[in-house]
Design a protein around this motif. Structure first.
Motif, PDB file in Angstrom:
ATOM      1  N   SER A   1      31.438   3.535 -10.502  1.00 39.47           N
ATOM      2  CA  SER A   1      31.681   4.351 -11.221  1.00 39.47           C
ATOM      3  C   SER A   1      31.765   4.557 -12.019  1.00 39.47           C
ATOM      4  O   SER A   1      32.426   3.755 -13.538  1.00 39.47           O
ATOM      5  CB  SER A   1      33.065   5.881 -10.328  1.00 39.47           C
ATOM      6  OG  SER A   1      33.966   5.475 -10.223  1.00 39.47           O
TER       7      SER A   1
ATOM      8  N   VAL B   1      34.214   7.069 -14.852  1.00 39.94           N
ATOM      9  CA  VAL B   1      35.863   7.765 -14.419  1.00 39.94           C
ATOM     10  C   VAL B   1      35.388   8.646 -15.817  1.00 39.94           C
ATOM     11  O   VAL B   1      36.078   7.877 -17.140  1.00 39.94           O
ATOM     12  CB  VAL B   1      36.825   7.794 -14.082  1.00 39.94           C
ATOM     13  CG1 VAL B   1      37.541   8.713 -13.188  1.00 39.94           C
ATOM     14  CG2 VAL B   1      35.879   7.345 -12.410  1.00 39.94           C
TER      15      VAL B   1
ATOM     16  N   VAL C   1      30.657  16.336 -14.916  1.00 41.93           N
ATOM     17  CA  VAL C   1      30.785  16.016 -13.745  1.00 41.93           C
ATOM     18  C   VAL C   1      29.923  16.326 -13.040  1.00 41.93           C
ATOM     19  O   VAL C   1      28.953  16.063 -12.342  1.00 41.93           O
ATOM     20  CB  VAL C   1      32.359  16.410 -13.123  1.00 41.93           C
ATOM     21  CG1 VAL C   1      32.087  15.977 -11.271  1.00 41.93           C
ATOM     22  CG2 VAL C   1      33.377  15.493 -13.693  1.00 41.93           C
TER      23      VAL C   1
ATOM     24  N   ASP D   1      30.924  10.607 -13.033  1.00 46.27           N
ATOM     25  CA  ASP D   1      31.996  10.691 -11.362  1.00 46.27           C
ATOM     26  C   ASP D   1      32.502  11.887 -10.754  1.00 46.27           C
ATOM     27  O   ASP D   1      32.799  12.011  -9.985  1.00 46.27           O
ATOM     28  CB  ASP D   1      31.364   9.580 -10.621  1.00 46.27           C
ATOM     29  CG  ASP D   1      30.353   8.532 -10.824  1.00 46.27           C
ATOM     30  OD1 ASP D   1      28.772   9.157 -10.492  1.00 46.27           O
ATOM     31  OD2 ASP D   1      29.903   7.541 -11.338  1.00 46.27           O
ATOM     32  N   ALA D   2      33.730  11.362 -11.882  1.00 48.42           N
ATOM     33  CA  ALA D   2      35.238  12.078 -11.793  1.00 48.42           C
ATOM     34  C   ALA D   2      35.784  12.315 -12.718  1.00 48.42           C
ATOM     35  O   ALA D   2      35.352  11.565 -14.228  1.00 48.42           O
ATOM     36  CB  ALA D   2      35.873  11.402 -10.513  1.00 48.42           C
TER      37      ALA D   2
ATOM     38  N   THR E   1      35.181  16.137  -8.876  1.00 49.77           N
ATOM     39  CA  THR E   1      34.486  15.087  -8.462  1.00 49.77           C
ATOM     40  C   THR E   1      33.519  15.104  -7.837  1.00 49.77           C
ATOM     41  O   THR E   1      32.982  16.200  -7.703  1.00 49.77           O
ATOM     42  CB  THR E   1      35.253  13.466  -7.576  1.00 49.77           C
ATOM     43  OG1 THR E   1      35.120  14.824  -5.895  1.00 49.77           O
ATOM     44  CG2 THR E   1      36.342  13.680  -7.583  1.00 49.77           C
TER      45      THR E   1
ATOM     46  N   THR F   1      35.492  11.284  -3.801  1.00 46.52           N
ATOM     47  CA  THR F   1      36.999  11.871  -3.797  1.00 46.52           C
ATOM     48  C   THR F   1      37.525  10.751  -2.639  1.00 46.52           C
ATOM     49  O   THR F   1      38.654  11.507  -3.212  1.00 46.52           O
ATOM     50  CB  THR F   1      36.875  13.062  -2.949  1.00 46.52           C
ATOM     51  OG1 THR F   1      35.662  14.801  -3.959  1.00 46.52           O
ATOM     52  CG2 THR F   1      38.103  14.263  -2.653  1.00 46.52           C
TER      53      THR F   1
END
Length: 285
Positions: A168, A170, A211, A217-218, A265, A270
Motif C-alpha cells: 500500500s 500510506v 485518501v 490508501d491510508a 483509510t 482498515t
C-alpha cells in the motif's frame, strides 16, 4: 437546508477559490512572514494573512445559506438542525511559509442532530497552489475540481481498492511536539516493510482528501489539536462521502470539541492497519 447541498458546496468552493487567489498572491509576493506562527490555542489565528482570509470567507458566507453562527462561538448545547460554519486558518502553515504548494483553505458546516451532537455535513478543501478543490456534502458524494490548461475538470472522488497494508501507499502526519511525533514514528517502525511507500507531505486536510481520491490508501496522525478541527472536519466530509473511513485510532468517532488521533483509510485496508494504531492510541477525551 433549503439550498441543494451540492449546490451550496459549489458556492462555498467558489468562495474558497476567490480567497485562495489572495492567499496565493501573499505567498508568491510575501510582505512579512514574521508573525506567521503555528497556533498554540484553538482561538489563536496564525497571522495577519489568516485574519484577512477568515474575515473574507466569513463575510461571503453571510450571503449564502442562513446559519446560526460560527463554530468557534457555538454554544455548548443547541437545537437539532442548528448549523455553524467552521472556517479555518491556512492548513499547512509551514508549507505556506516555506513556499511549498501543499497548503489549503478549509470550510465546513456543522449541524446539530437529534441527539444534540454536532457533526460536519459539508466540507470544502481548496489547495490554491495545486489548482485543486475538493468538496462534499452529506448524501451527495464527493467531487474534485482540477484546474487544467483547458479549464476546470470535475470528477467524482473515489478511494483506492487496495485490500492489504502490504504494497500500500500510506501517509502520516506529525506534530512539532516531540512526545506527539514519537507516537507517529512508533507506528512507522512497526509497519515498516509492509507498505510499498510512506509519504509525509501534509497538511491534514489534503492528506485526508488524498485518501478520498485514491492517491493514498491510508493516512494517520497522532494528537491533532482543537485548532485542527476546521481542517479535519472539512477533509473528513470528503473522505466519508467518497465512501472512505475516518475515525480515531481506537476506532471511536472523532470528538469535535477536543484533540484526536486520526486515521483515514480506503475501507478495505482498515483491519490490517488498525492493530498497529490501537495499541498506541492515546486516551484522549
Amino acid at each position: 437546508m433549503t439550498t441543494n447541498p451540492r449546490a451550496l458546496a459549489l458556492k462555498v468552493a467558489q468562495v474558497t477559490q476567490d480567497a485562495g487567489k489572495h492567499a496565493l498572491h501573499d505567498q508568491i509576493n510575501p510582505q512579512d512572514f514574521a508573525e506567521f506562527e503555528i497556533p498554540s490555542t484553538f482561538r489563536q489565528l496564525g497571522s495577519t494573512i489568516d485574519k484577512k482570509l477568515i474575515a473574507f470567507i466569513e463575510n461571503r458566507l453571510n450571503y449564502l445559506e442562513p446559519y446560526d453562527g460560527m463554530w468557534r462561538d457555538r454554544p455548548e448545547h443547541a437545537k437539532p438542525g442548528d448549523r455553524f460554519w467552521c472556517v479555518g486558518p491556512i492548513d499547512g502553515a509551514i508549507n505556506f511559509r516555506r513556499n511549498m504548494s501543499e497548503w489549503t483553505i478549509t470550510v465546513s458546516l456543522f449541524e446539530f442532530n437529534d441527539e444534540g451532537s454536532a457533526q460536519p455535513i459539508l466540507g470544502v478543501v481548496h489547495a490554491p497552489a495545486l489548482g485543486l478543490t475538493y468538496l462534499a456534502a452529506e448524501g451527495q458524494g464527493a467531487i474534485r475540481i482540477r484546474r487544467t490548461p483547458i479549464g476546470e475538470k470535475r470528477g467524482k472522488v473515489l478511494p483506492s481498492t487496495t485490500s492489504s497494508l502490504t504494497g500500500s501507499v500510506v501517509s502520516f502526519g506529525m506534530s512539532h511536539v516531540p512526545a506527539e511525533s514519537e507516537r507517529a514514528f512508533n507506528v512507522l517502525s512497526k509497519i515498516a516493510g509492509k507498505p510499498a511507500d510512506v509519504k509525509r507531505i501534509g497538511p491534514v486536510s489534503l492528506d485526508l482528501c488524498k485518501v478520498a481520491d485514491g492517491t493514498y490508501d491510508a493516512y494517520f496522525e497522532p494528537h491533532l489539536h482543537r485548532w485542527d478541527i476546521p481542517a479535519v472536519s472539512a477533509g473528513t466530509v470528503v473522505v466519508r462521502q467518497a465512501q472512505g473511513k475516518v475515525s480515531r485510532w481506537n476506532g471511536k468517532p472523532i470528538h469535535w470539541r477536543s484533540e484526536n488521533d486520526i486515521v483515514a483509510t480506503n475501507g478495505p485496508i482498515t483491519d490490517d492497519l488498525k492493530p498497529y494504531l490501537v495499541n498506541l492510541a492515546y486516551p484522549l477525551q
